[in-house]
Design an enzyme around this catalytic site. Structure first.
Site, mmCIF file in Angstrom:
data_model
loop_
_atom_site.group_PDB
_atom_site.id
_atom_site.type_symbol
_atom_site.label_atom_id
_atom_site.label_comp_id
_atom_site.label_asym_id
_atom_site.label_seq_id
_atom_site.Cartn_x
_atom_site.Cartn_y
_atom_site.Cartn_z
ATOM 1 N N ASP A 60 0.872 -1.172 0.000
ATOM 2 C CA ASP A 60 0.000 0.000 0.000
ATOM 3 C C ASP A 60 0.912 1.227 0.000
ATOM 4 O OD1 ASP A 60 -2.160 1.675 -0.018
ATOM 5 O OD2 ASP A 60 -3.245 0.643 1.564
ATOM 6 N N TYR A 61 0.294 2.366 -0.093
ATOM 7 C CA TYR A 61 0.977 3.637 -0.277
ATOM 8 C C TYR A 61 1.941 3.922 0.899
ATOM 9 C CZ TYR A 61 0.604 8.469 -2.182
ATOM 10 O OH TYR A 61 0.802 9.698 -2.754
#
Ligand code: NOJ
Length: 736
Positions: A280-281
């Site tokens: 994820d980011y």
């Protein structure tokens, strides 16, 4: 070698049709030409900066693209922009490897479908698949190859803002929805310019964040992980999902983005998943504040060795993988494995054949808001709106002389919900006001807001009361702002925000005998215990998307018969959270004859049962269930449990009914849920008609995980086939 010649060379050896399944040869030949830097480049993903979906944003760094140091982008859209950047990669780099472009296409791209929690309330996987198919078509025309969807996190805490993005509380429904999204996005042939790769997220346990606070720690036993949280991922992978995203949270003391047990042992080794895993980011970097990595280099080492292939926005793989390989802390084989997975996806998408096939200006213009896509959006909205209450059968409304009140009555922005990709928040979505005025042919129908979503200012109440007084019936549209759900949008209160509840109470007080319809728009189950007492009818519309206002109007006036049922329980109040139908029975279950006594498991101030249970929803039709049977047989050498029930539409209105099969494993080597959904059918039953609905289960469907082993145990099972999860399991059978 010039890349164009290289590509021709790679592609000429085998025909494209044959390459669709197995690209090993092409990938291997390409990898032989790649430097270590170019290989690492494939593991790097940056944000194009068109959208902000995380704490930091980088501009498209053209130099890095030209040096082959970036393999993928997110947040970069439109046919033109994606073509331009693709050109840089294909024509500006030594090997001309195309970029992989990802985006959050969560419940539609431009045409927005109901939020995912609404879509799952349709209990209609075919329809959900259709919405994903249409979303893929719109997104693909704008140059997107890959969506970060579906979110298949089981979620049971409505304080968590991202509950809106998932399919609700249940494992079986969650599995069916996961499969539907994957099939819809990817279709039968990923190389078509109308299909995109799916990404199942967030692996793993993200929906179980402690106290419903986003990004918070998760702790659960291995049985719970395997019986509840993993199955939707496995179902989506079995349906062909090509990619997966790790989650931000820590699970059982180890961050999910560096978790060897869940990534390597389960996903790769046990399940044999050969697809691409993206972080994820900045979730790799976040292992530092988690206290699991000392610094960026350590974090990169931990994630990469757990087989996490691509670093979203963290810039750690680009910074440290080479050094780590040179030092022997990571092997070159590990890098090759990741690069192989990434390149295979690019081949499968057809990007080596034509890197610009997705970025098509003509197709973009023809596809966006195409009429069949809008039609799918109305149908999805119709089937996702849950009728929670219809006292005195006030719905369908019999009068068009209505007062339309509430801050969401003429809203065109929140109605499309959170994570609404490129959906227009002005001018395009059909508000409730527009839907009603079109249906009733009342061009002058105006909404009176009465209040705002989040305010204590009640100066607008007067105008609302005046409008209500003049009308024969009242429609109030209340709820949350769309940005109250989604990422980083946890709430400690799940009440209607601001003074909306007071407005409703005032209107009711002055109009005790007028039909009052409450339409709710929200991204989570709310505490509406007070509100249901002040309304005759209650429609849970979620955030119903671009065509939401039309669908709501159709239901209010009976042009559409509501058919949705809750994919998640609505608690009596926040103190009951998490409350879900499949909870286990305690050793001291509450005694219904003495609900507050005997040292049993209960609340002193509220019942144990939620206000509205999983699977609950009304229709304008009435259905009667009878003749529940079970026939044990052997089909093709397999033992089959053939359940059936008769369902009769005893009303004068044709309608859908969602028929649900629940079972309980009475005594097993581990305790099992009090009830588990094991099958459902959404059937259209004409007025007066009776239908037999069947469910077939095999022994496997009755199994569960215990200490890493899948078991099917002999013994007694209880079951029932019913309209919702409140049903008592009054039948039983024995499994030998
Ligand atoms: C963070 C979110 O958790 C994830 O769901 C999303 O896909 C990425 N940001 C990219 O926007």
């Amino acid at each position: 070698m010039k890349k164009s010649l290289l590509l021709i060379g790679l592609l000429s050896s085998v025909s494209f049709a044959q390459q669709q399944k197995d690209y090993t040869k092409q990938v291997d030949s390409l990898m032989q030409l790649m430097t270590i830097e170019e290989k690492i480049g494939q593991t790097v993903q940056f944000s194009g900066g068109w959208d902000v979906t995380g704490p930091t944003v980088s501009d498209v760094n053209e130099d890095l693209v030209k040096q082959g140091q970036i393999g993928s982008f997110l947040n970069l859209v439109t046919a033109k922009a994606t073509k331009d950047i693709q050109k840089l990669a294909v024509e500006g780099t030594r090997l001309g490897i195309p970029l992989l472009i990802g985006y959050d296409v969560i419940h539609g791209y431009k045409t927005i479908f109901p939020i995912n929690l609404g879509l799952s309330s349709s209990w209609n996987p075919q329809l959900v698949q259709l919405t994903a198919e249409k979303a893929a078509e719109e997104a693909a025309a704008e140059g997107i190859h890959w969506t970060f969807s579906p979110m298949v996190d089981i979620a049971r805490d409505p304080r968590w803002g991202r509950i809106s993005e998932g399919s609700g509380e249940d494992v079986y429904l969650g599995k069916k929805m996961a499969e539907a999204y994957v099939r819809g996005y990817q279709g039968d042939d990923l190389s078509l310019p109308t299909t995109i790769a799916a990404c199942m997220k967030h692996y793993i346990g993200y929906g179980a964040a402690l106290a419903g606070r986003d990004y918070n720690t998760v702790d659960m036993g291995d049985n719970e992980l395997r019986n509840t949280y993993l199955p939707p991922f496995k179902a989506g992978i079995d349906a062909g999902a090509r990619t997966l995203m790790t989650s931000f949270n820590v699970i059982n003391d180890v961050p999910a983005s560096g978790n060897k047990y869940t990534l390597k042992d389960i996903l790769r080794d046990e399940w044999g998943f050969e697809g691409l895993v993206v972080s994820d980011y900045t979730s790799i970097n976040e292992m530092i504040p988690h206290g699991y990595a000392a610094d960026g280099k350590d974090a990169a080492q931990k994630s990469f060795s757990a087989t996490l292939d691509m670093d979203m926005m963290g810039d750690l793989y680009r910074s440290y993988l080479k050094e780590l390989i040179e030092e022997g802390a990571l092997s070159i084989e590990l890098l090759d494995d990741s690069v192989r997975r990434i390149l295979t996806l690019k081949f499968e998408l057809g990007l080596f054949e034509d890197p610009y096939r997705y970025s098509d200006l003509d197709r973009e213009a023809e596809t966006i808001y195409r009429s069949d896509i809008l039609e799918a959006a109305v149908e999805a909205a119709r089937q996702s709106i849950v009728l929670l209450q219809n006292n005195k059968a006030v719905l369908p409304l019999k009068t068009s002389n209505i007062a339309l009140i509430g801050p969401l009555a003429d809203d065109q922005s929140s109605i499309i919900g959170d994570w609404a990709a490129k959906g227009d928040r002005k001018g395009k979505a059909i508000s409730v006001q527009e839907g009603l005025s079109e249906l009733l042919q009342l061009p002058n129908l105006k909404a009176v807001q009465g209040t705002k979503i989040e305010t204590s200012d009640s100066s607008g109440f007067k105008a609302a009361l005046k409008a209500a007084k003049k009308a024969e019936a009242i429609v109030m549209v209340l709820g949350e702002d769309s940005n109250m759900s989604g990422e980083a949008a946890s709430r400690s209160s799940i009440n209607l925000p601001g003074n909306q509840s007071d407005l409703l109470a005032e209107i009711r007080k002055h109009n005790p005998n007028k039909p009052l319809v409450l339409v709710l728009m929200n991204g989570r189950p709310l505490d509406i215990t007070a509100e249901v007492k002040n309304a005759d009818a209650v429609l849970e519309a979620w955030f119903p998307g671009t065509m939401g206002g039309q669908a709501i109007a159709e239901i209010i006036y009976g042009k559409t018969n509501p058919s949705a049922k809750l994919a998640i329980s609505f608690p009596v109040n926040v103190g009951q959270v998490p409350v879900f139908y499949s909870n286990k029975t305690t050793g001291r279950p509450m005694n219904p004859k003495n609900p507050k006594g005997d040292y049993r498991s209960f609340y002193q101030d509220i019942p144990n049962k939620p206000l509205f249970s999983f699977g609950y929803g009304l229709s304008y039709s009435k259905f009667e269930y009878s003749n529940v049977t079970l026939d044990k047989k052997v089909e093709n050498g397999v033992e089959v449990l053939d359940f059936s029930v008769s369902v009769k539409n005893t009303s004068k209105i044709d309608g859908y009914e969602i028929v649900q099969l629940y079972i309980q494993d009475v005594a097993a080597s581990i305790t099992r849920p009090a009830k588990e959904l094991k099958g459902f059918e959404k059937v259209w039953i004409k007025a007066g008609e009776e239908q037999t609905v069947r469910f077939k289960l095999t022994r496997e469907d009755l199994g569960f995980w215990n200490q890493g082993e899948f078991k099917v145990e002999a013994g007694t099972f209880k079951f029932n086939i019913a309209p919702n999860s409140d049903a008592d399991l009054t039948n039983s059978f024995t499994l030998e």
